[in-house]
Motif scaffolding. Structure first.
Motif, PDB file in Angstrom:
ATOM      1  N   LEU A 102       0.841  -1.195   0.000  1.00 32.98           N
ATOM      2  CA  LEU A 102       0.000   0.000   0.000  1.00 32.98           C
ATOM      3  C   LEU A 102       0.875   1.243   0.000  1.00 32.98           C
ATOM      4  CD1 LEU A 102      -2.507  -1.058   2.798  1.00 32.98           C
ATOM      5  CD2 LEU A 102      -2.947  -1.020   0.351  1.00 32.98           C
ATOM      6  N   GLU A 103       0.550   2.149  -0.886  1.00 32.99           N
ATOM      7  CA  GLU A 103       1.235   3.440  -0.885  1.00 32.99           C
ATOM      8  C   GLU A 103       0.743   4.238   0.316  1.00 32.99           C
ATOM      9  OE1 GLU A 103       3.617   4.223  -3.090  1.00 32.99           O
ATOM     10  OE2 GLU A 103       3.327   2.263  -4.042  1.00 32.99           O
ATOM     11  N   VAL A 106      -2.610   6.341   0.022  1.00 30.16           N
ATOM     12  CA  VAL A 106      -3.867   5.646  -0.285  1.00 30.16           C
ATOM     13  C   VAL A 106      -4.793   5.734   0.924  1.00 30.16           C
ATOM     14  CG1 VAL A 106      -4.878   3.379  -0.765  1.00 30.16           C
ATOM     15  CG2 VAL A 106      -2.753   4.058  -1.879  1.00 30.16           C
TER      16      VAL A 106
END
Length: 127
Positions: A102-103, A106
């Protein structure tokens, strides 16, 4: 480290026994059954049934609990949380976060949170 000790550690790791014992202990403390041995037997039978796709795995948290956890994390009521909060929630429940990609920018919505929690709980029993 002695060879026997190393073999024991490898055995525990290979069969993921520490994780299993952690989950079983958490279920015991959550439910506090009058007959803990029978409760553990029932839980392990549910795990077997889940592996055969003949039933559901035992979960420490139901959907209402997961909703409540999300609400506690989303203190401003924005409808989303940060990936770091999501990772910490998973870790708090003893669930694996190593494969999460996950960035940091996000947003994790309630639906994504609930689906991810369910997936990780299933993975934890199915291994």
């Amino acid at each position: 480290m002695a060879a026997g000790e190393e073999q024991s550690r490898e055995y525990l790791r290979r069969h993921r026994l520490p994780e299993l014992l952690h989950r079983l202990g958490a279920l015991l403390l959550f439910h506090r059954p009058e007959r803990p041995r029978e409760f553990l037997i029932q839980v392990l039978e549910r795990v077997k049934a889940g592996r055969r796709a003949e039933g559901e795995y035992p979960f420490l948290m139901d959907e209402a609990n997961v909703d409540a956890m999300f609400s506690l994390l989303d203190v401003l009521g924005q409808g989303h949380i940060r990936p770091a909060q999501y990772r910490e929630a998973l870790k708090t429940l003893g669930l694996d976060t190593e494969d999460l990609e996950l960035e940091d920018d996000v947003n994790i919505t309630r639906d994504v949170f609930k689906e991810g929690m369910k997936k990780k709980m299933l993975e934890s029993w199915s291994v």
